[in-house]
Design an enzyme around this catalytic site. Sequence first.
Site, PDB file in Angstrom:
ATOM      1  N   GLN A  98       0.488  -1.526   0.123  1.00  0.00           N
ATOM      2  CA  GLN A  98       0.226  -0.107  -0.087  1.00  0.00           C
ATOM      3  C   GLN A  98       0.999   1.321   0.017  1.00  0.00           C
ATOM      4  OE1 GLN A  98      -2.447  -1.372   3.405  1.00  0.00           O
ATOM      5  NE2 GLN A  98      -4.240  -0.825   2.058  1.00  0.00           N
TER       6      GLN A  98
ATOM      7  N   ASN B 177       1.856 -11.060   9.795  1.00  0.00           N
ATOM      8  CA  ASN B 177       0.774 -10.032   9.952  1.00  0.00           C
ATOM      9  C   ASN B 177      -1.021 -10.542   9.276  1.00  0.00           C
ATOM     10  OD1 ASN B 177       0.182  -7.777  11.066  1.00  0.00           O
ATOM     11  ND2 ASN B 177      -1.256  -6.797   9.077  1.00  0.00           N
ATOM     12  N   GLU B 178      -1.711 -10.707  10.973  1.00  0.00           N
ATOM     13  CA  GLU B 178      -3.279 -10.894  11.029  1.00  0.00           C
ATOM     14  C   GLU B 178      -3.106 -12.608   9.990  1.00  0.00           C
ATOM     15  OE1 GLU B 178      -4.899  -6.705   9.826  1.00  0.00           O
ATOM     16  OE2 GLU B 178      -5.000  -8.106   8.718  1.00  0.00           O
TER      17      GLU B 178
ATOM     18  N   TYR C 165      -9.941  -2.663  14.972  1.00  0.00           N
ATOM     19  CA  TYR C 165     -10.871  -1.520  14.328  1.00  0.00           C
ATOM     20  C   TYR C 165     -12.062  -1.728  14.619  1.00  0.00           C
ATOM     21  CZ  TYR C 165      -7.295  -0.997  11.230  1.00  0.00           C
ATOM     22  OH  TYR C 165      -5.896  -0.889  10.957  1.00  0.00           O
TER      23      TYR C 165
ATOM     24  N   GLU D 132      -2.275  -1.535  14.883  1.00  0.00           N
ATOM     25  CA  GLU D 132      -2.920  -0.851  14.684  1.00  0.00           C
ATOM     26  C   GLU D 132      -4.641  -0.504  14.735  1.00  0.00           C
ATOM     27  OE1 GLU D 132      -3.954  -2.892  10.300  1.00  0.00           O
ATOM     28  OE2 GLU D 132      -2.183  -3.397  10.224  1.00  0.00           O
TER      29      GLU D 132
END
Length: 483
Positions: free
Chosen positions: A60, A192-193, A338, A404
């Site tokens: 990104q 990650n994740e 989130y 995050e």
Amino acid sequence: MMKLEPYLSLMSINIALKLTLLLLLCLNFVAVRLVLSADEYNRLDFPTDFIFGSGTSAYQWEGAVSEDGRTPSIWDTYAHAGFAHGDTGDIACDGYHKYKEDVKLMMETGLDAYTLSISWSRLIPNGRGPINPKGLQFYNNLINELISNRIQPHVTLHNFDLPQALEDEYGGWVSPKIIEFGDRVLYWNTVNEPNVFTIGGYDQGTTPPTRCSPPFCQKYNSSRGDSTTEPYLAVHHILLSHSSAVRLYRRKYKDKQHGFIGIAVYSSGLIPANDADEDQAATQRARDFFIGWILGPLVHGDYPISMKTNAGARIPTFSDRESAQLKGSCDFIGMIFYNNLNVTDNSVALKRNLRDYGTDMAAQLIFTQALFSNEEYPVTPWTLCEELNIMKTLYGNPPIFIYENGQRTQRNSSLQDVTRVEYLHGYIGAVLDSIRDDPKLKRYPKLSAEWYGNFLKGGKTSVVGAIELEKDPSSVSVGHLFQ
């Protein structure tokens, strides 16, 4: 699509110390729910061992996807196939060329830390073998630029962007051959994740590498994959890769580098849709499948019982050696948070003969907003505190890095992102409320403890004084109860 997302990063300056502070701050859960967040505060209100930062992922941010030896990743293939609504990372934020400008902005903003991910396709273009010198130079330059500006770098090795060469060669994370690549991790977040990466990539087919099988493909029809087994296989191999990397690091490098290795798990506030026992049980089951799937093996050496029961032979088993190597193989846990999900029971799904990961969970997850939209999240900081408290209880109070947490906005929205300010203000304020409201938890012995202690020390025992004290607290002093 390509934007620098600010998020709250809370970590200990001395990483060798367990980061229990944030967890302890969330103990007064009722107070956090009643008071959404502090209205006015500044950085000096926070403990000195809190560090605030921001971060990006390679695909990104970097751009330059065909420059200086970089080869395609599974995200390049996914985006150029049109699965990302026409967006690609070909240019992105052009961080590959403008990283100095970005680091200058970070410094001017006052960040203490920055999390970046390394593009495997840029560093090791063929997925294995020789390192690309220009890729290595870029990351060295970026890290040096951060350090020279007193910004602490944190590095993720794999963030959804496995080299396409490895996917083509043997199916990427589905193959046990992937385990051999862990030796290139030093002081980083290995993956990650892994939970949402495998759900989207190997069950639903909504994210790269878009493997799935009917009727479980949710967005695109796929001619490859097996949703009934591959999510479990992929996570299994990710976990073994992680533990292999940690074992190697601790054996060869830790004494010299004094570093730490962790893994980052995507989490959400999981809220029962109602007070029914079935929904309460479904919420715990969802937490097992979503969080325990990753943390269970890393902390306890095995998958949660609910997963092994519902998935049966479709979920791989760990050998005794693998289980021992997995247990305790995380120096810290990275947390991605989130939004919230409501959970209802769906136990009837277990009657189906053909089941995938989602069916095995036997719970329906109700998203308050569409997962792949720009619809903004509600500001509910108390759910973060609740999940941290649960994680503390279930997984032995591990050091936790909140990597995050932030608000999403419309693409090409105004620079005046007021709603993002409101979101960050709410979550940071809620943590500050927890700091201010957390009780000291001073210990006061009860009468029974006084009696028991007197007995153990050889004193005479009697209940007469206790009975008199119950009738009239002022009639006798505690010190004379046991004379």
